[in-house]
Design a protein around this motif. Structure first.
Motif, PDB file in Angstrom:
ATOM      1  N   LYS A  41     -15.638   9.256 -23.597  1.00 37.83           N
ATOM      2  CA  LYS A  41     -14.848  10.177 -24.411  1.00 37.83           C
ATOM      3  C   LYS A  41     -15.649  11.428 -24.770  1.00 37.83           C
ATOM      4  CE  LYS A  41     -10.966   8.028 -24.608  1.00 37.83           C
ATOM      5  NZ  LYS A  41      -9.755   8.629 -23.972  1.00 37.83           N
ATOM      6  N   GLU A  96     -15.714  13.776 -21.830  1.00 39.38           N
ATOM      7  CA  GLU A  96     -14.468  14.537 -21.687  1.00 39.38           C
ATOM      8  C   GLU A  96     -14.448  15.770 -22.584  1.00 39.38           C
ATOM      9  OE1 GLU A  96     -11.226  11.988 -22.559  1.00 39.38           O
ATOM     10  OE2 GLU A  96     -11.612  10.608 -20.883  1.00 39.38           O
ATOM     11  N   LYS A  97     -15.126  15.695 -23.722  1.00 39.71           N
ATOM     12  CA  LYS A  97     -15.032  16.752 -24.726  1.00 39.71           C
ATOM     13  C   LYS A  97     -16.161  17.778 -24.677  1.00 39.71           C
ATOM     14  CE  LYS A  97     -11.247  15.255 -26.450  1.00 39.71           C
ATOM     15  NZ  LYS A  97     -10.010  16.084 -26.356  1.00 39.71           N
ATOM     16  N   ASP A 113     -18.246  20.897 -23.999  1.00 34.98           N
ATOM     17  CA  ASP A 113     -17.986  22.261 -23.541  1.00 34.98           C
ATOM     18  C   ASP A 113     -18.991  22.644 -22.454  1.00 34.98           C
ATOM     19  OD1 ASP A 113     -15.903  22.517 -25.273  1.00 34.98           O
ATOM     20  OD2 ASP A 113     -17.023  23.689 -26.771  1.00 34.98           O
ATOM     21  N   LYS A 167      -7.726  14.242 -35.132  1.00 34.76           N
ATOM     22  CA  LYS A 167      -8.175  14.350 -33.738  1.00 34.76           C
ATOM     23  C   LYS A 167      -9.508  13.639 -33.543  1.00 34.76           C
ATOM     24  CE  LYS A 167      -9.425  17.772 -30.243  1.00 34.76           C
ATOM     25  NZ  LYS A 167      -9.583  19.197 -29.948  1.00 34.76           N
ATOM     26  N   GLN A 168     -10.442  13.841 -34.471  1.00 37.78           N
ATOM     27  CA  GLN A 168     -11.747  13.223 -34.339  1.00 37.78           C
ATOM     28  C   GLN A 168     -11.616  11.703 -34.417  1.00 37.78           C
ATOM     29  OE1 GLN A 168     -14.641  14.513 -33.729  1.00 37.78           O
ATOM     30  NE2 GLN A 168     -14.368  16.699 -34.017  1.00 37.78           N
ATOM     31  N   VAL A 197     -10.092  10.379 -31.114  1.00 44.10           N
ATOM     32  CA  VAL A 197     -10.975  10.441 -29.946  1.00 44.10           C
ATOM     33  C   VAL A 197     -12.143   9.480 -30.082  1.00 44.10           C
ATOM     34  CG1 VAL A 197     -12.553  11.927 -28.665  1.00 44.10           C
ATOM     35  CG2 VAL A 197     -10.340  12.804 -29.375  1.00 44.10           C
TER      36      VAL A 197
END
Length: 589
Positions: A468, A471-472, A474, A578-579, A582
């Motif tokens: 996960k 995926e996040k 940057d 969201k946090q 995820v």
């Protein structure tokens, strides 16, 4: 007989050289012809004493000056493009911090000295320059021993500035007075104690050069408190009296004045602050020719790229271009992780031991045959081996046991790779070799992905957490890895997006680097999104540094096996759902 060479080592000192010439002129060569040890000691003392008088005659001491040694330290750091230093303030070193702030050098103070040292390490690695940590005497220095050893083994050019008791009071029971030089000699490439204020600039410049020359490594510069404060402060502290009474007091006052004049004379004259040139070893033309022949004949070459391949001065893009042009499969380790980006077809992450048994040519570019390569046992017996390292010992480590280099080169890995590629215009490794390794890699990664989906009885599946996070991330993310097994797993799953975007402790395997590394990385690259990957235990070493994050407005995302931590209060309210979705974790603000 005491060798006269010992005296001539001080010939670069005008004070000593002048005294040497004067005493020699007065006595002829009588002293130089004596073999008696005591005569030579008298000669040395005479040279020093006469030379001091000679030096002080031409270099006056400005007793009213408010200038101090801390400003000289800051000027040298500024000339070496240092934009930040890391510290935990103490009285012994305060002038350094004050002067740095006055010159626009950011002073980042942490809650523990070891964090400051870890931050300097990361700053050096990400910034491809030196990292500077300044700590106070005694316990301030003992607190950074682990971090300095970690930097030594990670080949990081950290400059440790340490306070110390006044030179005249050493060994007399002064506050925090210990033998600091003996403490750091085993973990630093170079240790030196400054004796006079006028020696600060040349000594520090030389130390910075040594830190970056050859194999990058920490250096320690001890700065006694009397070399850092103004004349007036030191005269007051050591007890110089304006009107001494009695013969004993007058003699003591004369000695202290002699000491002060020697300490400060010529201290603030014009200096040349520019950095000294760094010495970097390079492969010879004949060595390159041998390597080019081995590579051109190889069917299954493999490159193992270590941290040295990204060390200055060679440009990173030049190394990337050389590797991509040659097209041989590459394994990246240490600070070289991320060198080839996220999905480069020649970058192989899995099955290294198996691949090394199949390869017919293995190029160790800054990679060492230590425990990570099973002391050389991972090297296939049939393979030709080229080993390139700035250090001769590391270049052939364990070659007396399990492996032996066919070509051993003491030189810079990045320079070697660029010149090797240039010596083989048109060369390209068989693409089928790299493609076959990529297919095997995909198979193993598929198995890992399946494991990440397995349910667990308590907390989180660590593989699931890491996928996960992957995926996040940057494109400008820097990954700081602080932990044991969790970090070892992260190194296979998380993919740095580019060069200088991965930080782990290195071969020393130190727990607790997370906060310091994150502070140093964010300071060196403020635009980056910095992620800290914590294991179960490593977070506890530096959780107090959340205070440092907030004081300096440093924003990080911290992932731990059991929870997700984000000190950024502005995002906490907006992204809480969201946090949690995820990361199935908890936010700390």
């Amino acid at each position: 007989m005491l060798p006269l060479a010992a005296f001539h080592q001080e010939a670069d000192s005008l004070r000593y050289t002048g005294g040497f010439n004067i005493v020699k002129w007065i006595t002829g060569n009588w002293f130089l012809q004596q073999s008696d040890y005591q005569c030579l000691l008298v000669f040395q003392f005479s040279c020093s004493f006469v030379g001091l008088i000679f030096y002080q005659f031409f270099h006056k001491t400005d007793r009213a000056s408010k200038e101090h040694g801390g400003s000289l330290v800051a000027q040298v750091l500024k000339a070496n493009d240092v934009e930040a230093i890391f510290t935990l303030p103490g009285g012994h070193i305060s002038p350094i911090a004050v002067a740095c702030e006055q010159l626009g050098i950011k002073v980042i103070d942490t809650r523990h000295e070891v964090t400051a040292a870890f931050a300097a390490d990361a700053y050096a690695r990400i910034g491809r320059g030196i990292g500077v940590v300044a700590v106070t005497a005694g316990p301030g220095l003992t607190n950074v021993v682990t971090a300095i050893k970690n930097a030594q083994m990670a080949e990081s050019p950290v400059v440790l500035l340490g306070g110390a008791a006044a030179t005249i009071l050493k060994g007399r029971g002064a506050l925090q007075d210990i033998d600091q030089m003996s403490l750091f000699k085993p973990v630093c490439k170079y240790c030196v104690s400054v004796k006079k204020v006028r020696d600060i600039v040349p000594t520090l410049k030389n130390a910075i050069k040594i830190a970056q020359s050859g194999v990058p490594a920490p250096v320690f510069v001890e700065l006694p408190i009397d070399t850092l404060y103004p004349y007036e402060n030191i005269a007051k502290e050591i007890g110089v009296k304006s009107n001494p009474k009695g013969i004993v007091q007058k003699i003591a006052n004369w000695y202290l004045s002699y000491y002060l004049n020697d300490l400060f004379c010529g201290a603030f004259e014009e200096y040349y602050y520019e950095p000294l040139p760094v010495d970097i070893p390079k492969a010879t033309s004949s060595q390159l020719d041998k390597c080019a022949k081995l590579l051109s004949r190889s069917k299954k070459p493999v490159f193992l790229i270590g941290s040295q391949a990204i060390s200055p001065p060679c440009p990173l893009q030049g190394t990337v271009t050389a590797l991509e042009t040659m097209g041989a499969p590459c394994f990246l380790s240490g600070m070289a992780r991320g060198l080839l980006g996220r999905n480069n077809p020649i970058h192989i992450r899995q099955n290294r031991s198996q691949v090394l048994k199949e390869a017919d040519l293995i190029v160790l570019a800054g990679t060492v045959c230590d425990f990570r390569l099973q002391y050389g046992r991972s090297i296939g017996k049939q393979a030709k081996v080229i080993s390139v390292n700035r250090d001769k010992k590391l270049m052939s480590l364990n070659s007396d046991m399990f492996w032996k280099p066919d070509v051993g080169i003491v030189g810079d890995s990045a320079d070697f790779l660029a010149r090797l590629q240039a010596s083989l215009p048109g060369y390209k490794a068989d693409p089928n070799w790299a493609e076959s390794l990529k297919e095997r890699e995909k198979s193993k990664e598929k198995q890992q992905l399946e494991k990440s989906k397995l349910p667990v009885d308590r907390y989180l599946n660590p593989l699931h957490v890491l996928y996960k996070v992957e995926e996040k991330l940057d494109e400008n993310s820097i990954i700081v890895a602080d932990g044991g097994d969790f970090v070892a797993t992260a190194s296979y799953i998380l993919r740095p997006r580019g060069p200088l975007q991965w930080l782990d402790p290195g071969p020393f395997g130190t727990l607790g680097v997370g906060a310091g590394f994150a502070i140093g990385a964010k300071t060196a690259n403020p635009a980056a999104q910095v992620w800290i990957i914590y294991g179960d235990g490593s977070l506890g070493y530096s959780i107090i540094e959340y205070d440092t994050y907030r004081r300096f407005k440093l924003r990080f995302v911290c992932s731990r096996k059991r929870c997700m931590l984000d000190p950024n209060s502005k995002r906490a309210n907006a992204d809480v759902r969201k946090q949690r979705w995820v990361y199935a974790g908890v936010l700390l603000v």
